[in-house]
Motif scaffolding. Structure first.
Motif, PDB file in Angstrom:
ATOM      1  N   THR A  30      51.069  -0.247  74.066  1.00 34.09           N
ATOM      2  CA  THR A  30      52.297   0.413  74.496  1.00 34.09           C
ATOM      3  C   THR A  30      52.056   1.013  75.884  1.00 34.09           C
ATOM      4  O   THR A  30      50.965   0.908  76.442  1.00 34.09           O
ATOM      5  CB  THR A  30      52.700   1.519  73.513  1.00 34.09           C
ATOM      6  N   ARG A  31      53.051   1.671  76.399  1.00 33.90           N
ATOM      7  CA  ARG A  31      52.881   2.320  77.701  1.00 33.90           C
ATOM      8  C   ARG A  31      51.912   3.495  77.618  1.00 33.90           C
ATOM      9  O   ARG A  31      51.296   3.862  78.611  1.00 33.90           O
ATOM     10  CB  ARG A  31      54.236   2.812  78.229  1.00 33.90           C
ATOM     11  N   GLN A  32      51.803   4.084  76.408  1.00 31.31           N
ATOM     12  CA  GLN A  32      50.989   5.283  76.279  1.00 31.31           C
ATOM     13  C   GLN A  32      49.601   5.022  75.687  1.00 31.31           C
ATOM     14  O   GLN A  32      48.645   5.706  76.035  1.00 31.31           O
ATOM     15  CB  GLN A  32      51.704   6.322  75.386  1.00 31.31           C
ATOM     16  N   GLU A  33      49.475   4.031  74.800  1.00 32.73           N
ATOM     17  CA  GLU A  33      48.213   3.899  74.067  1.00 32.73           C
ATOM     18  C   GLU A  33      48.042   2.498  73.504  1.00 32.73           C
ATOM     19  O   GLU A  33      48.945   1.663  73.547  1.00 32.73           O
ATOM     20  CB  GLU A  33      48.192   4.915  72.908  1.00 32.73           C
ATOM     21  N   MET A  34      46.829   2.279  72.976  1.00 35.74           N
ATOM     22  CA  MET A  34      46.529   1.053  72.252  1.00 35.74           C
ATOM     23  C   MET A  34      46.540   1.369  70.758  1.00 35.74           C
ATOM     24  O   MET A  34      45.920   2.348  70.328  1.00 35.74           O
ATOM     25  CB  MET A  34      45.166   0.506  72.658  1.00 35.74           C
ATOM     26  N   LEU A  35      47.225   0.564  69.989  1.00 35.54           N
ATOM     27  CA  LEU A  35      47.325   0.766  68.550  1.00 35.54           C
ATOM     28  C   LEU A  35      46.700  -0.425  67.818  1.00 35.54           C
ATOM     29  O   LEU A  35      46.805  -1.568  68.284  1.00 35.54           O
ATOM     30  CB  LEU A  35      48.790   0.903  68.127  1.00 35.54           C
ATOM     31  N   LYS A  36      46.062  -0.153  66.700  1.00 35.47           N
ATOM     32  CA  LYS A  36      45.504  -1.228  65.864  1.00 35.47           C
ATOM     33  C   LYS A  36      46.242  -1.203  64.524  1.00 35.47           C
ATOM     34  O   LYS A  36      46.179  -0.219  63.792  1.00 35.47           O
ATOM     35  CB  LYS A  36      44.005  -1.028  65.643  1.00 35.47           C
ATOM     36  N   LEU A  37      46.934  -2.289  64.224  1.00 29.52           N
ATOM     37  CA  LEU A  37      47.711  -2.393  63.002  1.00 29.52           C
ATOM     38  C   LEU A  37      46.982  -3.317  62.026  1.00 29.52           C
ATOM     39  O   LEU A  37      46.780  -4.501  62.303  1.00 29.52           O
ATOM     40  CB  LEU A  37      49.106  -2.937  63.301  1.00 29.52           C
ATOM     41  N   LEU A  38      46.581  -2.756  60.881  1.00 28.23           N
ATOM     42  CA  LEU A  38      45.894  -3.538  59.852  1.00 28.23           C
ATOM     43  C   LEU A  38      46.908  -4.111  58.872  1.00 28.23           C
ATOM     44  O   LEU A  38      47.774  -3.402  58.369  1.00 28.23           O
ATOM     45  CB  LEU A  38      44.895  -2.655  59.096  1.00 28.23           C
ATOM     46  N   ILE A  39      46.795  -5.414  58.608  1.00 27.21           N
ATOM     47  CA  ILE A  39      47.593  -6.083  57.581  1.00 27.21           C
ATOM     48  C   ILE A  39      46.612  -6.638  56.565  1.00 27.21           C
ATOM     49  O   ILE A  39      45.843  -7.555  56.863  1.00 27.21           O
ATOM     50  CB  ILE A  39      48.455  -7.209  58.183  1.00 27.21           C
ATOM     51  N   SER A  40      46.623  -6.069  55.363  1.00 30.42           N
ATOM     52  CA  SER A  40      45.672  -6.473  54.331  1.00 30.42           C
ATOM     53  C   SER A  40      46.415  -7.130  53.175  1.00 30.42           C
ATOM     54  O   SER A  40      47.380  -6.584  52.654  1.00 30.42           O
ATOM     55  CB  SER A  40      44.883  -5.262  53.810  1.00 30.42           C
ATOM     56  N   ALA A  41      45.937  -8.323  52.778  1.00 33.58           N
ATOM     57  CA  ALA A  41      46.485  -9.025  51.619  1.00 33.58           C
ATOM     58  C   ALA A  41      45.471  -9.076  50.491  1.00 33.58           C
ATOM     59  O   ALA A  41      45.518  -9.973  49.647  1.00 33.58           O
ATOM     60  CB  ALA A  41      46.910 -10.437  52.018  1.00 33.58           C
ATOM     61  N   ARG A  42      44.565  -8.107  50.467  1.00 31.50           N
ATOM     62  CA  ARG A  42      43.592  -8.041  49.381  1.00 31.50           C
ATOM     63  C   ARG A  42      44.306  -7.787  48.059  1.00 31.50           C
ATOM     64  O   ARG A  42      45.274  -7.024  48.004  1.00 31.50           O
ATOM     65  CB  ARG A  42      42.586  -6.917  49.623  1.00 31.50           C
ATOM     66  N   ALA A  43      43.800  -8.387  46.995  1.00 36.45           N
ATOM     67  CA  ALA A  43      44.473  -8.269  45.703  1.00 36.45           C
ATOM     68  C   ALA A  43      44.518  -6.829  45.213  1.00 36.45           C
ATOM     69  O   ALA A  43      45.514  -6.396  44.619  1.00 36.45           O
ATOM     70  CB  ALA A  43      43.773  -9.157  44.674  1.00 36.45           C
ATOM     71  N   ASN A  44      43.461  -6.056  45.445  1.00 34.73           N
ATOM     72  CA  ASN A  44      43.422  -4.696  44.900  1.00 34.73           C
ATOM     73  C   ASN A  44      43.706  -3.618  45.941  1.00 34.73           C
ATOM     74  O   ASN A  44      43.657  -2.435  45.623  1.00 34.73           O
ATOM     75  CB  ASN A  44      42.060  -4.430  44.253  1.00 34.73           C
ATOM     76  N   SER A  45      43.983  -4.002  47.179  1.00 37.42           N
ATOM     77  CA  SER A  45      44.306  -2.988  48.186  1.00 37.42           C
ATOM     78  C   SER A  45      45.212  -3.553  49.275  1.00 37.42           C
ATOM     79  O   SER A  45      44.927  -3.415  50.458  1.00 37.42           O
ATOM     80  CB  SER A  45      43.016  -2.432  48.814  1.00 37.42           C
ATOM     81  N   PRO A  46      46.331  -4.198  48.909  1.00 36.73           N
ATOM     82  CA  PRO A  46      47.243  -4.719  49.938  1.00 36.73           C
ATOM     83  C   PRO A  46      47.988  -3.582  50.621  1.00 36.73           C
ATOM     84  O   PRO A  46      48.438  -2.648  49.964  1.00 36.73           O
ATOM     85  CB  PRO A  46      48.183  -5.618  49.136  1.00 36.73           C
ATOM     86  N   ARG A  47      48.175  -3.698  51.944  1.00 41.83           N
ATOM     87  CA  ARG A  47      48.832  -2.611  52.662  1.00 41.83           C
ATOM     88  C   ARG A  47      48.999  -2.994  54.129  1.00 41.83           C
ATOM     89  O   ARG A  47      48.441  -3.993  54.596  1.00 41.83           O
ATOM     90  CB  ARG A  47      48.014  -1.309  52.555  1.00 41.83           C
ATOM     91  N   VAL A  48      49.727  -2.155  54.860  1.00 37.92           N
ATOM     92  CA  VAL A  48      49.855  -2.290  56.305  1.00 37.92           C
ATOM     93  C   VAL A  48      49.931  -0.881  56.881  1.00 37.92           C
ATOM     94  O   VAL A  48      50.697  -0.046  56.401  1.00 37.92           O
ATOM     95  CB  VAL A  48      51.086  -3.146  56.691  1.00 37.92           C
ATOM     96  N   HIS A  49      49.133  -0.611  57.897  1.00 36.64           N
ATOM     97  CA  HIS A  49      49.121   0.722  58.517  1.00 36.64           C
ATOM     98  C   HIS A  49      48.244   0.693  59.763  1.00 36.64           C
ATOM     99  O   HIS A  49      47.485  -0.261  59.999  1.00 36.64           O
ATOM    100  CB  HIS A  49      48.613   1.783  57.536  1.00 36.64           C
ATOM    101  N   PHE A  50      48.337   1.754  60.543  1.00 37.75           N
ATOM    102  CA  PHE A  50      47.479   1.892  61.723  1.00 37.75           C
ATOM    103  C   PHE A  50      46.073   2.299  61.297  1.00 37.75           C
ATOM    104  O   PHE A  50      45.887   3.036  60.315  1.00 37.75           O
ATOM    105  CB  PHE A  50      48.035   2.949  62.682  1.00 37.75           C
ATOM    106  N   ILE A  51      45.083   1.823  62.021  1.00 33.28           N
ATOM    107  CA  ILE A  51      43.699   2.220  61.791  1.00 33.28           C
ATOM    108  C   ILE A  51      43.100   2.692  63.112  1.00 33.28           C
ATOM    109  O   ILE A  51      43.553   2.310  64.194  1.00 33.28           O
ATOM    110  CB  ILE A  51      42.855   1.062  61.214  1.00 33.28           C
ATOM    111  N   THR A  52      42.077   3.535  63.015  1.00 32.78           N
ATOM    112  CA  THR A  52      41.429   4.046  64.219  1.00 32.78           C
ATOM    113  C   THR A  52      40.274   3.159  64.670  1.00 32.78           C
ATOM    114  O   THR A  52      40.040   2.977  65.860  1.00 32.78           O
ATOM    115  CB  THR A  52      40.923   5.483  63.977  1.00 32.78           C
ATOM    116  N   SER A  53      39.532   2.605  63.718  1.00 27.88           N
ATOM    117  CA  SER A  53      38.425   1.719  64.066  1.00 27.88           C
ATOM    118  C   SER A  53      38.573   0.416  63.302  1.00 27.88           C
ATOM    119  O   SER A  53      38.675   0.416  62.077  1.00 27.88           O
ATOM    120  CB  SER A  53      37.077   2.371  63.730  1.00 27.88           C
ATOM    121  N   ALA A  54      38.604  -0.688  64.030  1.00 34.00           N
ATOM    122  CA  ALA A  54      38.817  -1.992  63.407  1.00 34.00           C
ATOM    123  C   ALA A  54      37.566  -2.457  62.690  1.00 34.00           C
ATOM    124  O   ALA A  54      36.449  -2.150  63.108  1.00 34.00           O
ATOM    125  CB  ALA A  54      39.225  -3.023  64.467  1.00 34.00           C
TER     126      ALA A  54
END
Length: 584
Positions: A41-65
């Protein structure tokens, strides 16, 4: 704990606020079930995690990839080609389904503007991330689904993307609490929490249990046995829930057990556990999910990457165990070798008494008070030849006993060494640590070295910690690093720690000529206990001595040392203390 549609609605609001208009800078695929989008973005770099794991599916920002493989998978290369430089234009969610659409404005190979959609489906073992073109056709997916896997819905390149079959539930965005209560009362006479779960779209079991807890004021509530007051309370709390979901006004709450293990999370405060758990509010929904899944995902990622090493070590360990058992059985047979020598002596002393072609003979044993001893013979041999055969078998058994004892000892040392590698592998956290373990096993002959010149990864340094007294503590990550740390890097005045007769890391308390306090010794011992096979135990014995008293035997396996003039301290591994002492 499953991420429900209502919680996902709050996540989407959080992502939209920060990332709408952002450009895709990079795309990573740490493993087959995860994607990481680096958004600029104009202000920062964002890391968006997309997980399709069977026991922990989710999507959200993470600080360390997560750590990425050295060679990106084919899907990752495709996504980079299609989405790098694309702008995130819109994020949407069908009703309160556990799925979201990430719509990107991109440019195709001809330079034309196109709209590409990344459909993220968060549905347990059916979770997926599917790239769809402007015509609604599938380009590719994290998990392809063919006719052998499902007859209901195919996910293959070139096919039209279709939504998963809908559930017959009320959506809180376009229904009322009264409708929900009517649906519940028209159903079975079951617990209120289960009835809510079956009636409402986008709510998880913990939210339904919380409403039943509030309606019944801590008691179980059956649908057909609700009092008028309970029905009024149900309408009130459902109204509050509906309004929270519609306005996206929930807050990130995480429930942890007293020992710190995450238990549940929700967009509402959770009171049903009372004093049995601790409820705390996080700064953001992304931070909540990061904290909830961090340890579990790290272990799963490393387990997937180390499967080949685990299989190798398991096979080697089983083979060594079988070898030891067989050789011990052979060794038992060698215990009667003196009887062979006695038979030879008796035959030599009584050659004249042995008849030609006899299959056995009974002679007085002058080694055992002249008791008669029956000796088997080979009828094809003479008495003298039979005697020489017994002498030969005696010498063979004596040699075999010596060789077998040496081989058994070597096999036991190899088995102990494999146990130390198992321990190092169980605690490995990065691909570089796995690479060092592979290199070590290759050097020891347990792993075949790949042909051709292999580029070796840069060596990792030991883990670093600081005690409350200001002393630095170094912890080896594997056997090779243990040797280097103890025998080359540490000063003779430093103090060496290791769990007693338990595989684990070498731990060095760097003294720099100072005398550490008792608390510093205890802290170093706790680090040794934590970085060992006894991590889950209590009162773990840890030996410690100055480095000057630690030596490596000639020809010993990596990580193997001997030490003298030591003391023993008992320590209980403590994760919180370890994290507190860890140096960034």
């Amino acid at each position: 704990m499953a991420l429900d549609g209502a919680f996902l609605r709050h996540i989407i609001a959080e992502i939209s606020q920060k990332a709408i208009g952002a450009r895709v800078d990079k795309i990573y695929q740490p493993n087959r079930d995860e994607l990481v989008l680096a958004l600029r973005t104009r202000q920062e770099m964002l890391k968006l995690l997309i997980s399709a794991r069977a026991n922990s599916p989710r999507v959200h920002f993470i600080t360390s990839a997560p750590e990425n493989p050295s060679v990106p998978p084919m899907l990752c290369m495709l996504l980079r080609k299609r989405l790098t430089g694309a702008k995130l234009a819109e994020i949407s969610q069908p009703d309160l389904e556990r799925m979201l659409y990430l719509d990107f404005d991109a440019v195709n190979e001809l330079g034309d503007s196109v709209r590409l959609r990344l459909a993220v489906e968060i549905m347990g073992k059916y979770s997926n991330a599917i790239l769809v073109d402007q015509d609604g056709k599938i380009i590719d997916a994290l998990k392809r689904v063919d006719a052998e896997m499902s007859s209901q819905r195919l996910v293959l390149p070139g096919l039209r993307y279709e939504l998963p079959p809908p559930q017959d539930k009320l959506c809180m965005l376009n229904s009322t609490p009264e409708q929900a209560v009517q649906r519940i009362e028209a159903g079975k006479n079951e617990h209120l929490a289960k009835a809510l779960l079956n009636a409402l779209q986008g709510v998880s079991p913990v939210v339904c249990r919380e409403i039943e807890f509030l309606v019944g004021r801590g008691a179980d509530v059956a649908v057909r046995e609700m009092s008028s007051q309970q029905r009024e309370r149900l309408l009130f709390f459902l109204g509050d829930l509906f309004e929270t979901v519609r306005q996206k006004s929930g807050q990130p709450y995480i429930v942890t057990l007293p020992e710190g293990k995450p238990l549940e999370f929700s967009f509402r405060n959770i009171t049903q556990y009372g004093r049995a758990a601790v409820v705390s509010q996080c700064a953001s929904f992304s931070q909540l999910l990061d904290a909830f899944y961090e340890q579990r995902d790290r272990l799963e990622r490393m387990h997937a990457r180390s499967l080949d090493l685990l299989r190798l070590l398991t096979n080697v360990s089983d083979r060594l165990s079988r070898k030891i058992n067989l050789q011990q059985e052979e060794l038992k047979h060698c215990a009667d070798r003196d009887t062979l020598r006695v038979c030879g002596d008796l035959l030599n002393a009584n050659l004249y008494r042995v008849e030609k072609g006899a299959s056995q003979v009974e002679l007085e044993n002058f080694y055992d008070d002249m008791k008669p001893l029956r000796i088997k013979l080979d009828p094809a041999l003479t008495a003298s030849q039979n005697a020489q055969k017994y002498y030969k078998d005696y010498r063979k058994a004596r040699t075999a006993e010596t060789v077998l004892a040496q081989q058994i000892q070597q096999a036991r040392e190899d088995l102990d060494y494999i146990d130390t590698v198992f321990d190092a592998l169980s605690r490995a956290e990065t691909e570089r640590e796995l690479a060092e373990i592979r290199q070590e096993l290759s050097e020891q002959g347990f792993l075949r070295t790949p042909k051709g010149k292999q580029k070796q990864p840069p060596l990792l340094g030991p883990m670093r910690f600081t005690t409350a007294g200001g002393f630095t503590v170094l912890v080896g990550r594997n056997n090779r690093q243990n040797d280097k740390l103890t025998l080359k890097q540490a000063d003779n005045r430093d103090i060496w720690f290791h769990t007693k007769n338990i595989p684990g890391s070498h731990v060095i308390l760097v003294t720099e000529g100072r005398t550490p306090a008792e608390a510093d010794l205890v802290a170093a011992a706790q680090l040794a206990a934590w970085h060992s096979k006894a991590r889950e135990s209590s009162q773990v014995p840890v030996d410690y001595t100055q480095v000057r008293h630690v030596n490596k035997p000639q020809g010993a396996k990596p990580g193997r040392v001997i030490y003298v003039d030591y003391k023993t301290i008992y320590a209980t591994p403590d994760r919180a203390l370890v994290e507190q002492m860890r140096q960034e």
